[in-house]
Design a protein around this motif. Structure first.
Motif, mmCIF file in Angstrom:
data_model
loop_
_atom_site.group_PDB
_atom_site.id
_atom_site.type_symbol
_atom_site.label_atom_id
_atom_site.label_comp_id
_atom_site.label_asym_id
_atom_site.label_seq_id
_atom_site.Cartn_x
_atom_site.Cartn_y
_atom_site.Cartn_z
ATOM 1 N N ARG A 77 0.847 -1.212 0.000
ATOM 2 C CA ARG A 77 0.000 0.000 0.000
ATOM 3 C C ARG A 77 0.874 1.251 0.000
ATOM 4 O O ARG A 77 0.582 2.223 -0.687
ATOM 5 C CB ARG A 77 -0.920 0.004 1.230
ATOM 6 N N ARG A 81 1.055 4.069 -3.074
ATOM 7 C CA ARG A 81 0.743 5.492 -2.865
ATOM 8 C C ARG A 81 1.965 6.356 -3.228
ATOM 9 O O ARG A 81 1.840 7.519 -3.581
ATOM 10 C CB ARG A 81 0.319 5.624 -1.417
ATOM 11 N N ASP A 103 3.677 16.406 -4.613
ATOM 12 C CA ASP A 103 2.240 16.682 -4.689
ATOM 13 C C ASP A 103 1.858 17.342 -6.014
ATOM 14 O O ASP A 103 0.743 17.180 -6.494
ATOM 15 C CB ASP A 103 1.810 17.606 -3.543
ATOM 16 N N ASP A 131 13.984 10.930 3.518
ATOM 17 C CA ASP A 131 13.078 11.972 3.986
ATOM 18 C C ASP A 131 11.717 11.850 3.303
ATOM 19 O O ASP A 131 10.680 11.853 3.959
ATOM 20 C CB ASP A 131 13.696 13.346 3.702
ATOM 21 N N TRP A 132 11.748 11.701 1.989
ATOM 22 C CA TRP A 132 10.482 11.623 1.254
ATOM 23 C C TRP A 132 9.758 10.307 1.552
ATOM 24 O O TRP A 132 8.534 10.272 1.691
ATOM 25 C CB TRP A 132 10.728 11.771 -0.255
ATOM 26 N N ALA A 135 8.113 10.662 4.876
ATOM 27 C CA ALA A 135 6.898 11.490 4.761
ATOM 28 C C ALA A 135 5.778 10.657 4.148
ATOM 29 O O ALA A 135 4.625 10.732 4.563
ATOM 30 C CB ALA A 135 7.172 12.726 3.915
ATOM 31 N N SER A 136 6.142 9.848 3.164
ATOM 32 C CA SER A 136 5.137 9.030 2.487
ATOM 33 C C SER A 136 4.653 7.885 3.361
ATOM 34 O O SER A 136 3.630 7.268 3.070
ATOM 35 C CB SER A 136 5.713 8.466 1.182
ATOM 36 N N ILE A 138 3.820 8.153 6.506
ATOM 37 C CA ILE A 138 2.891 8.591 7.558
ATOM 38 C C ILE A 138 1.533 7.939 7.301
ATOM 39 O O ILE A 138 0.960 8.079 6.225
ATOM 40 C CB ILE A 138 2.754 10.125 7.550
ATOM 41 N N GLY A 139 1.068 7.199 8.289
ATOM 42 C CA GLY A 139 -0.219 6.517 8.142
ATOM 43 C C GLY A 139 -0.100 5.094 7.627
ATOM 44 O O GLY A 139 -1.113 4.433 7.400
ATOM 45 N N TYR A 140 1.122 4.628 7.426
ATOM 46 C CA TYR A 140 1.327 3.261 6.933
ATOM 47 C C TYR A 140 2.223 2.484 7.896
ATOM 48 O O TYR A 140 3.170 3.043 8.449
ATOM 49 C CB TYR A 140 1.975 3.274 5.542
ATOM 50 N N HIS A 289 -5.354 6.234 -5.473
ATOM 51 C CA HIS A 289 -4.612 7.482 -5.313
ATOM 52 C C HIS A 289 -3.126 7.233 -5.107
ATOM 53 O O HIS A 289 -2.732 6.270 -4.462
ATOM 54 C CB HIS A 289 -5.165 8.287 -4.138
ATOM 55 N N THR A 291 0.660 9.904 -4.750
ATOM 56 C CA THR A 291 1.080 11.296 -4.628
ATOM 57 C C THR A 291 1.328 11.900 -5.997
ATOM 58 O O THR A 291 2.111 11.361 -6.782
ATOM 59 C CB THR A 291 2.336 11.385 -3.759
ATOM 60 N N GLY A 292 0.657 12.996 -6.273
ATOM 61 C CA GLY A 292 0.800 13.685 -7.547
ATOM 62 C C GLY A 292 -0.278 13.354 -8.556
ATOM 63 O O GLY A 292 -0.356 13.987 -9.616
ATOM 64 N N ARG A 293 -1.128 12.374 -8.227
ATOM 65 C CA ARG A 293 -2.120 11.903 -9.205
ATOM 66 C C ARG A 293 -3.037 13.031 -9.665
ATOM 67 O O ARG A 293 -3.270 13.202 -10.875
ATOM 68 C CB ARG A 293 -2.950 10.776 -8.601
ATOM 69 N N ALA B 305 -4.419 8.731 5.037
ATOM 70 C CA ALA B 305 -3.348 9.256 4.182
ATOM 71 C C ALA B 305 -3.440 8.701 2.765
ATOM 72 O O ALA B 305 -2.955 9.331 1.826
ATOM 73 C CB ALA B 305 -1.989 8.920 4.793
ATOM 74 N N GLU B 306 -4.062 7.537 2.581
ATOM 75 C CA GLU B 306 -4.055 6.929 1.242
ATOM 76 C C GLU B 306 -4.822 7.774 0.217
ATOM 77 O O GLU B 306 -4.654 7.573 -0.974
ATOM 78 C CB GLU B 306 -4.601 5.497 1.285
ATOM 79 N N ASP B 309 -1.884 13.333 -0.881
ATOM 80 C CA ASP B 309 -0.492 13.340 -1.314
ATOM 81 C C ASP B 309 0.417 13.359 -0.076
ATOM 82 O O ASP B 309 0.031 13.844 0.981
ATOM 83 C CB ASP B 309 -0.213 14.567 -2.174
ATOM 84 N N ALA B 310 1.639 12.850 -0.264
ATOM 85 C CA ALA B 310 2.541 12.699 0.887
ATOM 86 C C ALA B 310 2.970 14.046 1.462
ATOM 87 O O ALA B 310 3.090 14.199 2.675
ATOM 88 C CB ALA B 310 3.766 11.880 0.484
#
Lengths: 406, 519
Positions: A77, A81, A103, A131-132, A135-136, A138-140, A289, A291-293, B305-306, B309-310
């Motif tokens: 997942r 994302r 984003d 770092d990225w 950030a990505s 978070i929540g996983y 979804h 990031t950037g979609r 979060a899904e 965007d990050a």
């Protein structure tokens, strides 16, 4: 091991486990830094190394490639994302090339994702991404660990690469299909326990080739075996200059050369989207979804402003950094060249260029401003540049399974 | 899933109810889903000891613009004020208390004529400045860096409003805008008590001390919200009665309000909001979901979060949402006596903030994760105006306490009793007989507020109200105009512009934005 005991200020660049062996082949002692490591840009001369890729086989040390282990219940997942492609389609034993965006839908980096097992991946990137990635994350529920120093990596690329690997005793390599990886073993010279390696049929040359991933302490044994078998077969270590020639022929893009990561750009508008880089095929809008979609969908709706294209340029002088114009008069700019070479295999003067939207169609003609240096007498030439399809060089052998036995 | 609603408002706090009412008046079929058994969120009246009721968080009504109260018809819907225009009493340990109210500075003039004149000047300045600032609070903030004419026009009109103040006021506003309140008070006032009282107003509900830059923003904010003439009022029945009136206004506008219905997830289909799932498992569909919950709860817990965007997700996690304000409720057997204070003066707002330095010292502890040894207090005894809140002859004391860090060293399980003791000891300096009258206490620490009112971090304003979390960056760029990155999902709580306090403008602004986008 790779981690030097000397403090970092005495050892600003690390040496890879292949470094000492490579030095024996270096006639020029010419190094370039890459991701914190000292690497070779050329050993003997660029053309010789280039032809070992296209005509025999070559060894390229890609240990500095940044590597992450991504695992945990949400690893799939998390990756889906993060990146633009659908990682749900990537089964264990498979590799995928992909990009990831910020984003705003601008590329942060590209890299390869190796599916090791369900929810267990290795991600190889050009730049450090912790770092990225964090950030990505978070929540996983996912663990991200950098393993760059724990894995030594060597690219074996060129038409006789399968033969070379079989020659050193890596059995079954011929069954590996493009973008597959597997665990293989190699007998150790002089006996002892066999060397265990992960081999993937991947590369940055557009040719038949493999990438070997091993423990650092096995690096010299693997190198020695390959160079010993390859000694009479024109196998050479190659540096980054020869690699750059073959990757342009293959149409592959390079960060900092063909685009600047959106994480690094300072000027507004210099970021690049995957659509602009001609990588739309990597974007799966249907997977859910990522990031950037939303930004990329807006870009699709708006239409591209510019795109990276392949150019076939008149003459033999590579159009390094050339500005491109709509007419020979040079009144109206239409883009600029990001990478250029004279291709010894294609016998064409090739370039990758970022070109304004009206001129991105195959067959469009532009004019490149090329500077000729004749013993310090400079001349400016406007030469025809035709937009052509990429890759420029795509031999069938890169995909044929099993590969031909030379 | 049924499909009878156009919009669902998640959370029946005051902003949620205001938003729902305006949505309904705009022709939408609206459902409000409130997790608790009562609407109102933190604007609630609760029983904290048998027979004793009190406003659970905010205990004064002073920020809701009169125009909004009127527009909602809250008086028609049962809002009664038990007291209005409460005076402020800055308590002095030696008994030389200082009392004032915006409209009446006579008492102050007797003890300190210079301060009375300076305060009058200051109020007049705030009144003029609020002409430029109130419209800023009442509208969706502009986006920065866009080409849209609407955003440019809004920025221009804000600039024009400030320019229209005239050269002198404009320069003063720009000079003081980001200043520490302490410095301004030093410039303008003499009495430490007055400076302490005004500094309290500036730092109440924040994680800042009077010497922190940007503290003046709170004073400007309060002035802007109340259109320059802040009037402290006590609703009859506590702040919960305001929420009841808001709920009645909503219901009469056609809003359906369901309490005891906690939302577990905001549902998304094909990258659009399509409804919500309740904790019970029930799903309710609607094309628009407006969240009254704080930004972290909305984005990270309810949406996930899904769907984001990050970079945006990271910005949400970086919003400063930890509370530093506690609430102490005391059940009193009899009215306490404050040394040197007449009984009639107890109807006012009593402040324990004898100087700006006193507050700064109290804040020092909070910076290092400790509670204040000598906390700053805002005290009301609502039963003087509203006896029904306590059994006959008995009283309730409601105390806002700073500073009480969310993550106190040692944890609140351990520190609850010592901190309660410190507050009682501090009050005891002014009202020595108080302790003997206390029959029950309740301390709400920020973690208690987080749990009871479902506010991540337990911050009264959902998110720290400072310049870096203000206007077009509140709560984060990308969600500062009430709409969020996910089509159909909006915010309407204190975490967005203009911010916290029982004000209601976030709710009304959000409703207008939803209706504008639907049009």
């Amino acid at each position: 091991m790779l981690t030097e005991t000397a403090p970092h200020f005495r050892q600003p660049l690390l040496k890879t486990p292949f470094h000492e062996r490579q030095r024996e082949y270096s006639q020029l002692d010419s190094y370039v830094p890459w991701a914190g490591y000292s690497t070779f840009d050329v050993f003997t001369n660029v053309e010789q190394e280039y032809f070992s890729v296209r005509n025999a086989s070559s060894l390229y040390d890609l240990t500095p490639m940044v590597k992450y282990r991504v695992s945990g219940p949400d690893a799939l997942r998390f990756l889906n994302r993060l990146v633009t492609r659908d990682m749900g389609k990537l089964s264990p034993g498979k590799v995928a090339y992909t990009v990831w965006c910020d984003d705003a839908g601008k590329i942060i980096d590209d890299g390869t994702v190796f599916c090791l097992a369900a929810n267990d991946y290795r991600v190889c990137t050009a730049e450090r991404q912790l770092d990225w990635f964090e950030a990505s994350a978070i929540g996983y529920d996912v663990e991200i660990r950098e393993i760059t120093e724990e894995v030594a990596a060597l690219a074996v690329q060129g038409p006789i690469s399968a033969k070379l690997l079989r020659g050193v005793g890596i059995a079954g390599i011929e069954r590996l299909k493009p973008f597959e990886h597997g665990e293989f073993s190699m007998p150790r010279a002089g006996g002892g326990p066999t060397v265990t390696l992960m081999v993937s049929r991947t590369g940055f040359t557009g040719d038949l080739g493999y990438e070997l991933w091993m423990q650092p302490q096995d690096a010299e044994a693997v190198w020695d075996a390959l160079m010993e078998f390859g000694r009479t077969r024109a196998v050479r270590p190659i540096g980054s200059k020869a690699l750059n020639m073959v990757r342009i022929e293959a149409g592959f893009i390079l960060p900092k050369v063909d685009f600047v990561s959106a994480a690094h750009t300072l000027y507004l508008g210099t970021e690049r989207s995957p659509i602009e880089l001609g990588l739309s095929w990597l974007i799966d809008y249907k997977k859910g979804h990522f990031t950037g979609r939303r930004a990329l969908l807006q870009e699709v709706a708006r239409g591209p402003r510019r795109q990276l294209v392949g150019l076939d340029i008149e003459g033999t002088k590579p159009a390094y950094n050339a500005l491109l114009y709509t007419e020979a008069s040079g009144r109206r700019e239409a883009g600029s060249v990001t990478s250029a070479i004279w291709s010894p295999t294609c016998k064409r003067n090739l370039a990758l260029a970022m070109v304004d939207a009206p001129f991105i169609a195959t067959g469009s003609t532009l004019w490149a401003e090329v500077y000729l240096n004749r013993e310090l007498v400079w001349e400016r030439r406007m030469v025809r540049a035709r937009v052509v399809d990429r890759p420029f060089f795509a031999p069938a052998r890169r995909r044929t399974t099993p590969p031909a036995d030379f | 899933m049924n499909a009878t609603y156009d919009a669902i408002v998640v959370g029946g706090g005051h902003n949620g109810l205001v938003c729902a009412t305006f949505l309904a008046r705009g022709g939408k079929r609206v459902l409000v889903l409130e997790a608790a058994d009562h609407v109102g969120g933190a604007a609630a009246t609760r029983e904290f000891a048998p027979g004793f009721r009190v406003s659970a968080c905010a205990h004064l009504l002073h920020l809701m613009p009169p125009g909004l109260v009127q527009e909602l018809g809250l008086e028609k819907h049962g809002l009664k004020l038990a007291a209005r225009s409460l005076p402020t009493v800055a308590l002095d340990e030696a008994g030389a208390h200082l009392s004032y109210e915006p409209g009446n500075l006579e008492g102050l003039a007797r003890t300190s004529p210079k301060d009375a004149a300076a305060l009058s000047d200051w109020y007049a300045f705030l009144q003029r400045a609020s002409r430029a600032l109130h419209p800023v609070l009442s509208a969706t903030p502009p986006r920065l860096g866009t080409d849209a004419w609407r955003d440019r026009l809004k920025l221009l009109s804000i600039g024009f409003g400030i320019r229209r103040l005239g050269r002198k006021d404009m320069r003063e506003l720009l000079r003081i805008g980001a200043m520490p309140v302490h410095d301004l008070l030093e410039e303008r006032f003499e009495s430490p008590l007055l400076k302490g009282a005004l500094a309290l107003d500036a730092v109440l509900g924040t994680n800042l001390g009077p010497r922190s830059p940007g503290t003046l923003v709170s004073l400007l904010y309060r002035a802007a919200a109340s259109q320059g003439s802040e009037v402290l009022s006590l609703p009859e029945g506590g702040l919960g009665a305001l929420s009841d009136a808001l709920a009645r206004a909503a219901t009469s506008a056609g809003v359906e309000v369901r309490t005891g219905a906690p939302v577990a997830r905001i549902l998304v289909r094909e990258d659009r909001v399509c409804g919500v799932a309740l904790a019970s498992g029930e799903q309710v569909s609607a094309a628009t979901v407006v969240s009254n919950a704080d930004p972290k709860t909305t984005f990270l817990a309810l949406l996930g979060a899904e769907h984001l965007d990050a970079g945006f997700t990271r910005r949400v996690t970086q919003v400063r949402t930890r509370g530093f304000t506690a609430k102490l409720h005391l059940a009193l057997d009899r009215l306490p006596q404050f040394s040197g204070l007449a009984e009639a003066a107890l109807r006012g707002r009593l402040l324990v903030a004898p100087s700006s330095d006193y507050i700064e010292r109290a804040y020092n502890h909070a910076k290092y994760g400790e509670f204040s040894e000598q906390p700053m207090l805002e005290v009301t005894i609502p039963t003087l105006a509203d006896p029904a809140l306590a059994p006959s002859g008995k009283h309730v004391m409601s105390v806002i306490v700073q500073y009480a860090p969310y993550a106190v060293k040692g944890g609140w399980e351990v520190q609850r009793e010592p901190f309660t003791e410190r507050i009682l000891a501090t009050l005891g300096r002014y009202a020595p007989q108080l302790r003997a009258a206390v029959s029950a206490t309740q301390l709400l620490t920020p973690p208690d507020i987080e749990r009871e009112f479902r506010i991540n971090g337990g911050h009264w304003h959902h998110a720290e109200l400072t310049l870096d979390q203000f206007m077009m960056v509140r709560p984060v760029p990308g969600a500062a105009q009430y709409q969020t990155p996910v089509p159909g999902l909006y915010l309407c709580g204190a975490g967005c512009h203009p911010g916290g306090g029982v004000m209601g403008l976030a709710g009304r602004n959000a409703a207008r934005q939803v209706i504008r986008e639907a049009a």
